[in-house]
Write an enzyme that holds these catalytic residues in place. Structure first.
Site, PDB file in Angstrom:
ATOM      1  N   ASN A 182     -12.210  29.135 -43.038  1.00  0.00           N
ATOM      2  CA  ASN A 182     -12.604  28.271 -41.793  1.00  0.00           C
ATOM      3  C   ASN A 182     -13.680  28.673 -41.264  1.00  0.00           C
ATOM      4  O   ASN A 182     -13.858  30.056 -40.972  1.00  0.00           O
ATOM      5  CB  ASN A 182     -11.282  28.411 -41.007  1.00  0.00           C
ATOM      6  CG  ASN A 182     -10.080  27.632 -41.708  1.00  0.00           C
ATOM      7  OD1 ASN A 182     -10.060  26.549 -42.445  1.00  0.00           O
ATOM      8  ND2 ASN A 182      -8.831  28.348 -41.467  1.00  0.00           N
ATOM      9  N   HIS A 204     -12.838  35.779 -42.837  1.00  0.00           N
ATOM     10  CA  HIS A 204     -11.775  36.120 -43.481  1.00  0.00           C
ATOM     11  C   HIS A 204     -11.702  34.870 -44.547  1.00  0.00           C
ATOM     12  O   HIS A 204     -11.763  33.690 -44.074  1.00  0.00           O
ATOM     13  CB  HIS A 204     -10.756  36.322 -42.599  1.00  0.00           C
ATOM     14  CG  HIS A 204     -10.481  35.227 -41.569  1.00  0.00           C
ATOM     15  ND1 HIS A 204     -11.108  35.131 -40.348  1.00  0.00           N
ATOM     16  CD2 HIS A 204      -9.555  34.247 -41.614  1.00  0.00           C
ATOM     17  CE1 HIS A 204     -10.780  34.012 -39.595  1.00  0.00           C
ATOM     18  NE2 HIS A 204      -9.771  33.308 -40.489  1.00  0.00           N
ATOM     19  N   ASP A 234      -1.317  37.902 -43.777  1.00  0.00           N
ATOM     20  CA  ASP A 234      -1.384  37.107 -42.445  1.00  0.00           C
ATOM     21  C   ASP A 234      -0.159  37.287 -41.543  1.00  0.00           C
ATOM     22  O   ASP A 234       1.108  37.231 -41.897  1.00  0.00           O
ATOM     23  CB  ASP A 234      -1.470  35.921 -42.845  1.00  0.00           C
ATOM     24  CG  ASP A 234      -2.192  35.046 -41.600  1.00  0.00           C
ATOM     25  OD1 ASP A 234      -3.504  34.456 -41.331  1.00  0.00           O
ATOM     26  OD2 ASP A 234      -1.371  34.757 -40.435  1.00  0.00           O
ATOM     27  N   CYS A 264     -13.870  43.351 -31.861  1.00  0.00           N
ATOM     28  CA  CYS A 264     -13.396  42.323 -33.073  1.00  0.00           C
ATOM     29  C   CYS A 264     -12.051  42.944 -33.526  1.00  0.00           C
ATOM     30  O   CYS A 264     -11.720  44.139 -33.919  1.00  0.00           O
ATOM     31  CB  CYS A 264     -14.378  42.222 -34.195  1.00  0.00           C
ATOM     32  SG  CYS A 264     -13.432  41.506 -35.581  1.00  0.00           S
TER      33      CYS A 264
HETATM   34  P1  AMP Z   1      -8.464  31.151 -38.795  1.00  0.00           P
HETATM   35  O1  AMP Z   1      -7.756  30.054 -38.161  1.00  0.00           O
HETATM   36  O2  AMP Z   1      -9.012  30.807 -40.065  1.00  0.00           O
HETATM   37  O3  AMP Z   1      -9.352  31.833 -38.017  1.00  0.00           O
HETATM   38  O4  AMP Z   1      -7.341  32.170 -39.110  1.00  0.00           O
HETATM   39  C1  AMP Z   1      -7.023  33.529 -38.443  1.00  0.00           C
HETATM   40  C2  AMP Z   1      -5.928  33.999 -39.005  1.00  0.00           C
HETATM   41  O5  AMP Z   1      -5.452  35.454 -38.572  1.00  0.00           O
HETATM   42  C3  AMP Z   1      -4.567  33.081 -38.744  1.00  0.00           C
HETATM   43  O6  AMP Z   1      -3.812  32.809 -40.063  1.00  0.00           O
HETATM   44  C4  AMP Z   1      -3.676  34.225 -37.915  1.00  0.00           C
HETATM   45  O7  AMP Z   1      -2.315  34.131 -38.191  1.00  0.00           O
HETATM   46  C5  AMP Z   1      -4.172  35.593 -38.627  1.00  0.00           C
HETATM   47  N1  AMP Z   1      -3.985  36.528 -37.526  1.00  0.00           N
HETATM   48  C6  AMP Z   1      -4.420  36.720 -36.494  1.00  0.00           C
HETATM   49  N2  AMP Z   1      -4.142  37.940 -35.979  1.00  0.00           N
HETATM   50  C7  AMP Z   1      -3.486  38.622 -36.849  1.00  0.00           C
HETATM   51  C8  AMP Z   1      -3.062  39.959 -36.957  1.00  0.00           C
HETATM   52  N3  AMP Z   1      -2.918  41.096 -36.143  1.00  0.00           N
HETATM   53  N4  AMP Z   1      -2.703  40.262 -38.215  1.00  0.00           N
HETATM   54  C9  AMP Z   1      -2.615  39.487 -39.244  1.00  0.00           C
HETATM   55  N5  AMP Z   1      -2.972  38.253 -39.124  1.00  0.00           N
HETATM   56  C10 AMP Z   1      -3.442  37.724 -38.219  1.00  0.00           C
END
Ligand code: AMP
Length: 120
Positions: free
Chosen positions: A93, A106, A37, A11
């Protein structure tokens, strides 16, 4: 190794919590980690994740011990209030229709601009 442990090993957010993938730390407790983010949707966009791997909110709540749920909510609230006295939003989400793309629970903490409603 169990399926749950396999999932946590791979993960991306578990790897961020363990420091195997770099992140911009905002706060860390024994039970939760908060980091910025990568693709911010507001001037402040912080993700709050439980250290314990759970694919989504429903799974996290179903297996929650003590006050784990309250703990992640309290941390999100603290970060939101500190970022913006004028208000903030917490978004979770879940699933395809919820727009979830990373399968480790998250909480998005969004602040620093007037947010519109309804979300897309
Ligand atoms: P969700 O669409 O609710 O699953 O949100 C996932 C979030 O994780 C998105 O806003 C991405 O920009 C963020 N994200 C994905 N990979 C990373 C990472 N390595 N570091 C920081 N944020 C991330």
């Amino acid at each position: 190794m169990s399926d749950a442990r396999d999932e946590a090993a791979e993960c991306i957010f578990c790897r961020i919590v363990r420091g195997e993938i770099p992140s911009q730390e905002v706060a860390r407790t024994a039970e939760a980690y908060a980091f910025r983010d990568l693709n911010p949707q507001a001037p402040t966009h912080v993700l709050v994740v439980p250290v314990r791997h759970a694919a989504n909110l429903g799974d996290f709540v179903a297996a929650a011990e003590r006050d784990e749920v309250g703990h992640v909510l309290a941390l999100a609230s603290q970060i939101g209030r500190e970022a913006s006295p004028g208000g903030y939003r917490v978004v979770i989400n879940e699933g395809v229709d919820g727009g979830q793309t990373v399968h480790h629970l998250h909480l998005h903490v969004l602040a620093g601009r007037a947010l519109t409603w309804p979300p897309g």
